[in-house]
Design a protein around this motif. Sequence first.
Motif, short mmCIF file in Angstrom:
data_model
loop_
_atom_site.label_atom_id
_atom_site.label_comp_id
_atom_site.label_asym_id
_atom_site.label_seq_id
_atom_site.Cartn_x
_atom_site.Cartn_y
_atom_site.Cartn_z
N GLY A 177 0.83 -1.32 0.07
CA GLY A 177 -0.02 -0.14 -0.14
C GLY A 177 0.95 1.16 0.12
N VAL A 178 2.12 1.34 -0.28
CA VAL A 178 2.97 2.18 -0.40
C VAL A 178 3.33 2.75 -1.93
CG1 VAL A 178 5.09 3.05 0.26
CG2 VAL A 178 4.08 1.53 1.94
N GLU A 179 2.88 3.85 -2.11
CA GLU A 179 2.93 4.46 -3.64
C GLU A 179 4.25 5.12 -3.51
OE1 GLU A 179 0.52 6.48 -7.17
OE2 GLU A 179 -0.44 5.78 -5.18
N LEU A 180 5.41 4.93 -4.00
CA LEU A 180 6.42 5.55 -4.45
C LEU A 180 6.20 6.97 -5.42
CD1 LEU A 180 8.89 2.57 -4.71
CD2 LEU A 180 8.60 3.88 -2.65
N PRO A 181 6.82 7.93 -5.06
CA PRO A 181 6.52 9.20 -5.91
C PRO A 181 7.24 8.88 -7.53
CG PRO A 181 7.99 9.73 -3.75
CD PRO A 181 7.77 8.22 -3.71
N GLN A 182 6.20 9.57 -8.23
CA GLN A 182 6.53 9.36 -9.69
C GLN A 182 7.99 9.70 -9.93
OE1 GLN A 182 3.88 11.56 -12.02
NE2 GLN A 182 4.86 10.78 -13.81
N GLU A 183 8.70 10.78 -9.38
CA GLU A 183 9.84 11.04 -9.78
C GLU A 183 11.07 10.06 -9.21
OE1 GLU A 183 8.98 12.92 -5.65
OE2 GLU A 183 8.02 13.02 -7.79
N ILE A 184 10.61 9.29 -8.53
CA ILE A 184 11.71 8.04 -8.05
C ILE A 184 11.64 6.81 -8.84
CG2 ILE A 184 12.12 6.54 -6.09
CD1 ILE A 184 12.57 9.46 -5.39
N ALA A 186 23.66 17.36 -0.18
CA ALA A 186 23.46 17.95 0.98
C ALA A 186 22.62 19.34 0.85
CB ALA A 186 24.63 18.25 1.95
N GLY A 187 23.02 19.97 -0.32
CA GLY A 187 22.42 21.44 -0.57
C GLY A 187 21.36 21.36 -1.44
N GLY A 188 21.02 20.27 -1.92
CA GLY A 188 20.00 20.15 -3.25
C GLY A 188 18.59 19.63 -2.29
N ASN A 189 17.63 19.57 -3.34
CA ASN A 189 16.37 19.34 -2.94
C ASN A 189 16.04 17.76 -2.87
OD1 ASN A 189 15.58 22.18 -2.52
ND2 ASN A 189 15.15 22.14 -4.64
N SER A 190 17.08 17.03 -3.19
CA SER A 190 17.02 15.65 -3.33
C SER A 190 16.72 14.90 -2.07
CB SER A 190 18.02 14.98 -3.94
OG SER A 190 18.22 13.58 -4.02
N ASN A 191 15.73 14.00 -2.04
CA ASN A 191 15.48 13.11 -0.68
C ASN A 191 15.74 11.89 -0.89
OD1 ASN A 191 14.51 12.14 1.54
ND2 ASN A 191 12.72 12.88 1.50
N VAL A 192 17.23 11.30 -0.60
CA VAL A 192 17.74 10.07 -0.89
C VAL A 192 16.82 9.11 -0.24
CG1 VAL A 192 19.64 8.49 -0.56
CG2 VAL A 192 19.81 11.09 -1.53
N GLU A 193 16.64 9.46 1.06
CA GLU A 193 15.75 8.46 2.12
C GLU A 193 14.70 7.96 1.30
OE1 GLU A 193 14.57 8.29 6.70
OE2 GLU A 193 14.34 9.98 5.71
N VAL A 194 14.08 8.73 0.39
CA VAL A 194 12.91 8.22 -0.39
C VAL A 194 13.05 6.95 -0.81
CG1 VAL A 194 11.02 8.86 -1.94
CG2 VAL A 194 11.68 10.37 -0.34
N VAL A 195 14.34 6.77 -1.68
CA VAL A 195 14.50 5.69 -2.59
C VAL A 195 14.45 4.34 -1.47
CG1 VAL A 195 16.23 4.81 -3.95
CG2 VAL A 195 15.58 7.02 -4.24
N TRP A 196 15.33 4.48 -0.50
CA TRP A 196 15.43 3.33 0.45
C TRP A 196 16.18 3.79 1.64
CZ3 TRP A 196 12.18 -0.07 -0.15
CH2 TRP A 196 11.81 -0.45 -1.30
#
Length: 78
Positions: A37-44, A68-78
């Motif tokens: 039931g987890v929908e991963l974001p389209q950009e991932i 670190a200075g960007g808007n990326s959220n690495v944690e979303v991937v795993w």
Amino acid sequence: MSLESLKVQVIKKAWEDPAFKQQLLADPKAAVKDAFGVELPQEIQVTTVEETASHYYLVIPPNPEDIAGGNSNVEVVW
């Protein structure tokens, strides 16, 4: 549920459920959504590969200093 916990659950289910493993290999986002039931974001993007006794994969994650200075959220991937 933490993303690390989800990752562990996905791997465990793939070991126990051959149909889920095949779906995970073919369409990982749909497999995770259907099973957990987890929908991963389209950009991932998610790529699933299966290691064997003689073929290993080494995944090099992004360097935290590079994002670190960007808007990326690495944690979303795993």
